[in-house]
Every structure is written in structure tokens, then in C-alpha cells.
Design a protein around this motif. Structure first.
Motif, PDB file in Angstrom:
ATOM      1  N   GLU A  55      45.618  78.302  16.265  1.00 38.76           N
ATOM      2  CA  GLU A  55      44.536  79.181  16.477  1.00 38.76           C
ATOM      3  C   GLU A  55      43.995  79.387  15.099  1.00 38.76           C
ATOM      4  OE1 GLU A  55      42.867  83.155  18.527  1.00 38.76           O
ATOM      5  OE2 GLU A  55      44.816  82.906  18.286  1.00 38.76           O
ATOM      6  N   LYS A  59      40.186  77.853  13.542  1.00 38.50           N
ATOM      7  CA  LYS A  59      39.450  78.967  13.071  1.00 38.50           C
ATOM      8  C   LYS A  59      38.847  78.887  11.770  1.00 38.50           C
ATOM      9  CE  LYS A  59      36.662  82.639  14.199  1.00 38.50           C
ATOM     10  NZ  LYS A  59      35.875  82.936  12.948  1.00 38.50           N
ATOM     11  N   TYR A 109      39.076  74.786  18.931  1.00 40.32           N
ATOM     12  CA  TYR A 109      39.306  76.382  18.455  1.00 40.32           C
ATOM     13  C   TYR A 109      39.469  76.916  19.862  1.00 40.32           C
ATOM     14  CZ  TYR A 109      38.586  81.142  17.399  1.00 40.32           C
ATOM     15  OH  TYR A 109      38.591  82.393  17.462  1.00 40.32           O
ATOM     16  N   ALA A 112      42.762  76.230  21.344  1.00 36.50           N
ATOM     17  CA  ALA A 112      43.820  76.927  20.709  1.00 36.50           C
ATOM     18  C   ALA A 112      43.792  78.361  20.805  1.00 36.50           C
ATOM     19  CB  ALA A 112      43.624  76.691  19.281  1.00 36.50           C
ATOM     20  N   ALA A 113      42.734  79.068  21.057  1.00 33.80           N
ATOM     21  CA  ALA A 113      42.311  80.542  21.147  1.00 33.80           C
ATOM     22  C   ALA A 113      42.945  80.742  22.615  1.00 33.80           C
ATOM     23  CB  ALA A 113      41.087  80.872  21.056  1.00 33.80           C
TER      24      ALA A 113
END
Length: 228
Positions: A55, A59, A109, A112-113
Motif C-alpha cells: 500500500e 501510494k 493503490y 492495495a489500501a
């Protein structure tokens, strides 16, 4: 990642108290469940750290791309101010390319978050479950110890009751023996020959007579001495 989430799906939806209430031996079930959770916790920690790192990487790439897009915008503005429209067009074209890449990085992203969020929730749930189970295990083992003590007391109580029954039987036997002894003594008394007690009775009165005469004589002598 999907495999990890699928593996721990039952943990996320499990109701610990309900499982324990249905278990035949809750203490053993908790021990086994705790061993499984402790093993799973190590895997979840490792996977969570990996997903959180992914993550952060996504980012960082997204932020760097935004920075490049903003840079191209600024250079296009500088080129126009300098009167170089062709240079400005090149900067804007580069900005367009970067903006297209941003959609891909933004999606990466977000995934992943989301994965990191799920893993952190799972990690926290495992920590909470392990803490609750440890406390519940101590309570159950304490209750089990009390139950075993009560079982021993029940067995001792049954033994005492049995001993009381034996004592009661001995009392009855003793009563029967005493009764037989009393009956034998009574029979012996009835069978014994009766003695003639006339002479003994006569000696009693003779003794009293002699005894009274001696007392009277002594009393008279005392009176004479005193002049009465």
C-alpha cells in the motif's frame, strides 16, 4: 492475498461463545483453537506487513506521478510565457501520458489500501480472539477444577453414607447381643436355688439389740458421771 482472506473468513464470522457452548469439552477446544490462532497470527502478521508495504509503495508511486503531472503543467505554462508554444505542447502531451498512467496507479493503490485494511482488521480480530480465549480458558479451567473437587466430595459423601449404613448394622447386632446376654442372665437368676435368709434376718435384729444395749449402758454411765 485472496487465499489468505478466504482462509481466515471463518475467524471473521465466528462466534467464540457459541462455539464453546456447543463443545463437549470446551477446555480442550480452547487449547486447540488457541494453538491454531497463534500459528495463524504469525502468518497474518507477516502477510499484513507485506500488504501494508505494498500500500505504501503504491501510494508513493501515485504521489510521485502527481508530482510529475504538476511539473509538466508548470513547464507548459513557463514555455507559453516564454513564447515557445511548441515546447508547451510537448509538456502538455507528456502530462496527458502521465495522467493516463495515473488511472492505473490509482486503481492499484485503492486495491492495495483495501487489502491492507482487511488484513489489519483480521490481525486485530485475531489479537482480540486470542485475548478473549485466554481469559475464557482460565475461567473454564477454574470451573473444571471446582467440578472435579465436587465429584471427589460426592464420592467421599457416598462412602460416608455407606459407612453410616455399616455402623447402623453393627448397632443392631450389638442390640441383639445385649438382649441375648440379658435373657441369659435372667434365666440364670431364675434357675439359681433360693437361699433361706431367716438366719441372716435374725442376726440383723440380734446385732441391733446388742448394739442398742451397749449404747444404753454407756449412756447411763455418762449420766452417772455427770450427776444427772
Amino acid at each position: 492475498m485472496a487465499g489468505i482472506i478466504s482462509r481466515f473468513k471463518d475467524i471473521m464470522s465466528s462466534n467464540i461463545n457459541a462455539l464453546l457452548d456447543k463443545a463437549e469439552d470446551p477446555s480442550k477446544m480452547i487449547d486447540q483453537y488457541l494453538r491454531n490462532l497463534e500459528s495463524d497470527l504469525g502468518k497474518v502478521k507477516s502477510e499484513t506487513a507485506s500488504v501494508m508495504a505494498e500500500e505504501k509503495r503504491a501510494k508513493r508511486e501515485l504521489d510521485e506521478l502527481d508530482e510529475q503531472i504538476n511539473k509538466m503543467q508548470k513547464y507548459a505554462e513557463k514555455a507559453l510565457i516564454a513564447g515557445n508554444e511548441s515546447d508547451a505542447k510537448l509538456f502538455l502531451e507528456k502530462k496527458s501520458q502521465l495522467s493516463q498512467n495515473k488511472q492505473t496507479l490509482q486503481k492499484s493503490y485503492e486495491i492495495a489500501a483495501e487489502n491492507a485494511s482487511k488484513m489489519k482488521i483480521m490481525h486485530d480480530k485475531l489479537i482480540k480472539d486470542i485475548s478473549e480465549l485466554n481469559a475464557r480458558r482460565d475461567q473454564l479451567k477454574a470451573k473444571l477444577a471446582v467440578a472435579k473437587t465436587q465429584e471427589r466430595l460426592n464420592k467421599i459423601g457416598a462412602s460416608v453414607n455407606g459407612a453410616k449404613g455399616n455402623l447402623s448394622a453393627f448397632d443392631k447386632m450389638e442390640d441383639k447381643i445385649n438382649k441375648k446376654i440379658d435373657e441369659a442372665n435372667a434365666m440364670n437368676e431364675l434357675n439359681s436355688p433360693k437361699e433361706d435368709n431367716i438366719e441372716n434376718l435374725m442376726s440383723k435384729y440380734d446385732y441391733n439389740k446388742t448394739n442398742n444395749s451397749e449404747v444404753d449402758d454407756e449412756l447411763q454411765a455418762l449420766k452417772n458421771k455427770l450427776g444427772l
